[in-house]
Design a protein around this motif. Structure first.
Motif, short mmCIF file in Angstrom:
data_model
loop_
_atom_site.label_atom_id
_atom_site.label_comp_id
_atom_site.label_asym_id
_atom_site.label_seq_id
_atom_site.Cartn_x
_atom_site.Cartn_y
_atom_site.Cartn_z
N PRO A 59 23.93 6.60 35.53
CA PRO A 59 22.87 5.52 35.55
C PRO A 59 22.39 5.27 37.25
O PRO A 59 23.26 5.16 37.88
N ARG A 160 16.82 12.21 30.56
CA ARG A 160 16.74 10.95 31.63
C ARG A 160 15.25 10.57 31.83
O ARG A 160 15.06 9.52 31.99
N GLU A 163 14.28 8.10 29.43
CA GLU A 163 14.80 6.88 29.65
C GLU A 163 13.97 6.16 30.58
O GLU A 163 13.58 4.90 30.56
N MET A 166 10.54 5.03 29.09
CA MET A 166 10.87 3.78 28.51
C MET A 166 10.79 2.41 29.27
O MET A 166 10.32 1.49 28.82
N HIS A 167 11.77 2.52 30.42
CA HIS A 167 11.63 1.42 31.44
C HIS A 167 10.16 1.31 32.06
O HIS A 167 9.78 0.05 32.08
N ASN A 209 14.89 4.56 20.26
CA ASN A 209 13.67 5.31 20.55
C ASN A 209 12.22 4.47 20.59
O ASN A 209 11.11 5.10 20.34
N HIS A 210 12.69 3.06 20.58
CA HIS A 210 11.44 2.16 20.70
C HIS A 210 10.70 2.04 19.25
O HIS A 210 9.70 1.16 18.98
#
Length: 253
Positions: A59, A160, A163, A166-167, A209-210
Motif C-alpha cells: 500500500p 495496482r 486501484e 479508482m482513487h 470493482n465500482h
C-alpha cells in the motif's frame, strides 16, 4: 570504395541502444558463458526479502486531494517511476463531467509531453469534435503514466494501476468515464472492452470493482475502442460513434 566516411557511428550506437531499451533488454551479456537457469544464491539482507509482486501490492501513501495526487502520480513514488519512459500527467479539465481513460502514452508522447500526440491523437481530436468537445473540455487520464518498454502493461502492475485509477476517479468525481481499450476497461469494470461495450455501466466508489445499480451509482462508464484500434479497423468507427453518443447522452453541453 569502402565504408561510407560520413557514417555516424555514435548515432548508430545510440539508435541501437534505444531499440534494445524499447524491446525490454535490461541485462548486459558478458564474455564468459553463464547458466541463466541457475538460481542465484540469496544475499544477506537487513530484513525480509521483498519480491516484485510484494512491491506492487504494497500500500502506498496516495494523496487524498486531486492537486497532491497529480504531483504524486508522476513523481518518484508512482509505480512507473523507475521505468525508462517519461511519465506524463493527466491533461485537460480536471473538473469536467467527462473523464477519458487511455492505457498509456503513445511512443511520440514522450517527446511532446502531450498524450495522444500522434496519428491516434488526431483521430481522438476528431472524435471529441464530433460530440462537441475538445481536449480542453474533458479530463484525459492515462492508466499507465509512462509507456512500458514492450508497450504492454504487465498483469501484476495492472492491478495496482487499477486501484490508483479508482482513487483518481473518486477524487475527480466525473459524471461519465470513457474507457478506451482493454486495460482501462479491465481496471475499472473487470472485463475486456468488447464484453463491456454496448451500454452505460453504473458505478460507485464503494462497491467492489465500482459496479452498482443505477439508483445508487455515483457515475457511469462507457467502454469503447482505442483510437489506435480504430486506425487498424476503420469499420468499427460506426460502433465507436454509438459509444460516444451514449457517453454524452443526458449530459448538459
Amino acid at each position: 570504395m569502402g565504408a561510407d566516411q560520413n557514417f555516424d557511428w555514435n548515432q548508430a550506437a545510440a539508435s541501437t541502444l534505444e531499440w534494445w531499451r524499447d524491446a525490454g533488454v535490461d541485462v548486459a551479456i558478458g564474455e564468459a558463458p553463464r547458466n541463466w537457469l541457475l538460481r542465484a544464491a540469496p544475499t544477506a539482507t537487513a530484513g525480509p526479502a521483498v519480491t516484485t509482486a510484494d512491491a506492487v501490492a504494497a500500500p502506498d501513501m496516495v494523496p487524498d486531494t486531486l492537486a497532491a495526487f497529480a504531483v504524486w502520480r508522476v513523481g518518484s513514488d508512482a509505480p512507473e517511476a523507475a521505468w525508462h519512459g517519461k511519465a506524463i500527467a493527466a491533461q485537460g479539465d480536471a473538473a469536467s463531467d467527462i473523464m477519458i481513460v487511455i492505457d498509456m502514452p503513445e511512443r511520440e508522447d514522450g517527446e511532446t509531453g502531450i498524450l495522444l500526440s500522434g496519428a491516434p491523437g488526431r483521430l481522438f481530436d476528431r472524435m471529441l469534435a464530433a460530440i462537441g468537445h475538445s481536449r480542453d473540455s474533458v479530463y484525459l487520464v492515462p492508466l499507465c503514466a509512462a509507456r512500458p518498454a514492450a508497450a504492454r502493461i504487465a498483469p501484476e502492475i495492472e492491478v495496482r494501476l487499477g486501484e490508483i485509477l479508482m482513487h483518481h476517479v473518486a477524487l475527480a468525481q466525473p459524471k461519465r468515464v470513457l474507457l478506451m481499450g482493454n486495460a482501462p476497461s479491465r481496471a475499472l469494470l473487470g472485463m475486456d472492452f468488447l464484453r463491456a461495450r454496448g451500454g452505460l455501466r453504473s458505478l460507485n466508489h464503494s462497491a467492489p470493482n465500482h459496479l452498482a445499480d443505477a439508483a445508487n451509482s455515483d457515475y457511469e462508464a462507457v467502454a469503447t475502442f482505442h483510437p489506435r484500434f480504430l486506425i487498424e479497423q476503420p469499420a468499427k468507427k460506426a460502433d465507436a460513434w454509438k459509444d460516444l453518443q451514449m457517453l454524452i447522452g443526458g449530459l448538459q453541453s
